[in-house]
Design an enzyme around this catalytic site. Structure first.
Site, mmCIF file in Angstrom:
data_model
loop_
_atom_site.group_PDB
_atom_site.id
_atom_site.type_symbol
_atom_site.label_atom_id
_atom_site.label_comp_id
_atom_site.label_asym_id
_atom_site.label_seq_id
_atom_site.Cartn_x
_atom_site.Cartn_y
_atom_site.Cartn_z
ATOM 1 N N ARG A 168 63.028 36.554 4.388
ATOM 2 C CA ARG A 168 61.601 36.279 4.166
ATOM 3 C C ARG A 168 61.208 36.575 2.727
ATOM 4 N NH1 ARG A 168 59.250 40.341 8.019
ATOM 5 N NH2 ARG A 168 57.285 39.769 7.041
ATOM 6 N N LYS A 187 60.961 48.486 14.558
ATOM 7 C CA LYS A 187 61.581 49.714 14.030
ATOM 8 C C LYS A 187 61.061 50.960 14.740
ATOM 9 C CE LYS A 187 60.828 47.914 9.931
ATOM 10 N NZ LYS A 187 60.867 47.258 8.621
#
Ligand code: URA
Ligand code: CA
Length: 433
Positions: A168, A187
């Site tokens: 990205r 995460k």
């Protein structure tokens, strides 16, 4: 299933199923889906967005792409806090011992920093002897005994996110709400959190400069958390100027100690109490936010929070006597005041510019491999709304270098003064649940 069909489906704005999203993430992680197809997919998501169900499925697929930390050996509800990042953000150093001192288990997995200042681990390493290297059994034992421990990131957590984030970064698709929200939440969930409190920053020093964007991101993350069975709430807080006074590793540890003693900066304390109250309620240690706030304020007054910080430092090999004698923290060779060129009210402090000035002194890493100087940084002497006389200090630079003209220039560029009286900026804009 073929990747090309899924790209087309998203390109046309249709909703992907959980299985289809699982196929994309698994294939990309394993390497059977190449970067060029994943780039096209990310761009399609950027333009066509994702539904709540797609976002939850994407997050879960990224969680399942690697190891998941099992914290079930720790008694109680593990609440994690995450900040979207700002300048001089000392909250974790205060919050971890503060909420632990009222019984909330804090099993913190942390990393090193990139940018303005170090990460939580870098900051804590300014305490001599402190170490985050330990087995997972030891980590769990410390949290059960002391309610708080910080460990370095280990294992293969969310490899899909690592790979996708790097892609990205070079395909102009970082700035997409579903992609950012799933990246952050994957995460947290893979690290074993049962419940999550998010501090989404907004303003010049933040990732989300506009309140509207910050709100959208906060809402996206809260929805993902709740959809995946993790109680999640978010606070949107101000990062138009740095938080507290200290920017720099040892300086922030000192600031955290002062705050735990009840002598810290008002904004830092207020934000910690707000975030901490939500953590206490989510952990089931209080029924109401008011009751939680009372508990935390009492823990500071009674010295219990400070005592917990000492115990935590010693348990991980750190010299806890720094808490009573902060002069034992690393200190810089030079202290240089940057003086105001005119009198007036401080109307703006460009947080990210001040952050870069601190990085130039050596407080942060410009690249992953840069060395960090734990002693150096910037102490703000004036914040937005304060009056400054010409010749008074705006900031004090703590430096080990003599040649810091570039840093001084950036400080001047960051500060704006006005002849008109300026109000303090709002610290907490909103809560999203
Ligand atoms: N931080 C993250 O962890 N992921 C993003 O996508 C953006 C910021
Ligand atoms: Ca600070």
């Amino acid at each position: 299933m073929r990747m090309v069909d899924l790209i087309e489906k998203k390109r046309d704005g249709l909703e992907l199923t959980k299985e289809e999203i699982g196929f994309v993430i698994k294939g990309y992680t394993e390497g059977s889906i190449p970067d060029y197809q994943m780039s096209a997919f990310a761009m399609a998501v950027y333009f066509k967005n994702m539904t709540d169900e797609e976002r939850a499925a994407l997050t879960l697929a990224m969680v399942e792409s690697g190891d998941q930390i099992n914290l079930s050996g720790i008694k109680g509800i593990k609440v994690d806090k995450h900040s979207t990042g700002g300048v001089g953000d000392t909250t974790t150093l205060v919050l971890a011992p503060l909420v632990a001192s009222v019984g909330v288990p804090v099993a913190k997995m942390s990393g090193r920093g990139l940018g303005h200042t170090g990460g939580t681990i870098d900051k804590l390493e300014s305490v001599r002897g402190f170490s985050v290297e330990m087995s997972s059994n030891k980590f769990i034992e410390l949290v059960n005994n002391n309610k708080v421990a910080v460990v370095g990131q280990s294992g293969n957590l969310t490899p899909a996110d690592k790979k996708l984030y790097a892609l990205r970064d070079v395909t102009a698709t970082v700035n997409s709400i579903p992609l950012i929200a799933s990246s952050i939440m994957s995460k947290k969930i893979a690290s074993g959190a049962d419940a999550i409190v998010l501090d989404v920053k907004t303003g010049a020093g933040a990732f989300m400069k506009e309140l509207r964007q910050a709100e959208e991101l906060a809402k996206a993350m809260v929805d993902i958390g709740n959809n995946l069975g993790r109680n999640t709430i978010a606070i949107i807080s101000d990062m138009s100027q740095p938080l507290g006074f200290a920017i720099g590793n040892a300086l922030e540890v000192k600031e955290a100690i002062e705050t735990l003693k009840g002598n810290g900066p008002q904004d830092l304390l207020e934000l910690c109490i707000a975030l901490g109250s939500h953590m206490v309620v989510l952990a089931g240690q209080s029924n109401t936010l008011d009751e939680a706030k009372q508990l935390l304020e009492n823990a500071i007054k009674s010295g219990k929070a400070l005592e917990t910080f000492k115990t935590f430092l010693s348990a991980q090999g750190g010299d806890s006597s720094v808490v009573d004698d902060v002069s034992k923290l690393p200190t810089a060779k030079y202290k240089i005041d940057v003086l105001a060129k005119q009198s007036g009210y401080i109307s703006n402090i460009i947080a990210d510019k001040i952050g870069v000035a601190a990085m130039i002194l050596g407080a942060g890493r410009a690249t992953k491999d840069s060395n960090i100087d734990l002693a150096v940084g910037i102490e703000l002497r004036k914040k937005i709304g304060d009056y400054v006389e010409e010749g008074e200090a705006l900031v004090t630079l703590h430096s080990n270098k003599e040649n810091i003209g570039d840093c001084i220039n950036r400080v001047y560029e960051s500060y704006t003064t006005s002849t008109e009286k300026i109000n303090n900026p709002t610290l907490i804009y909103k809560e999203i649940r």
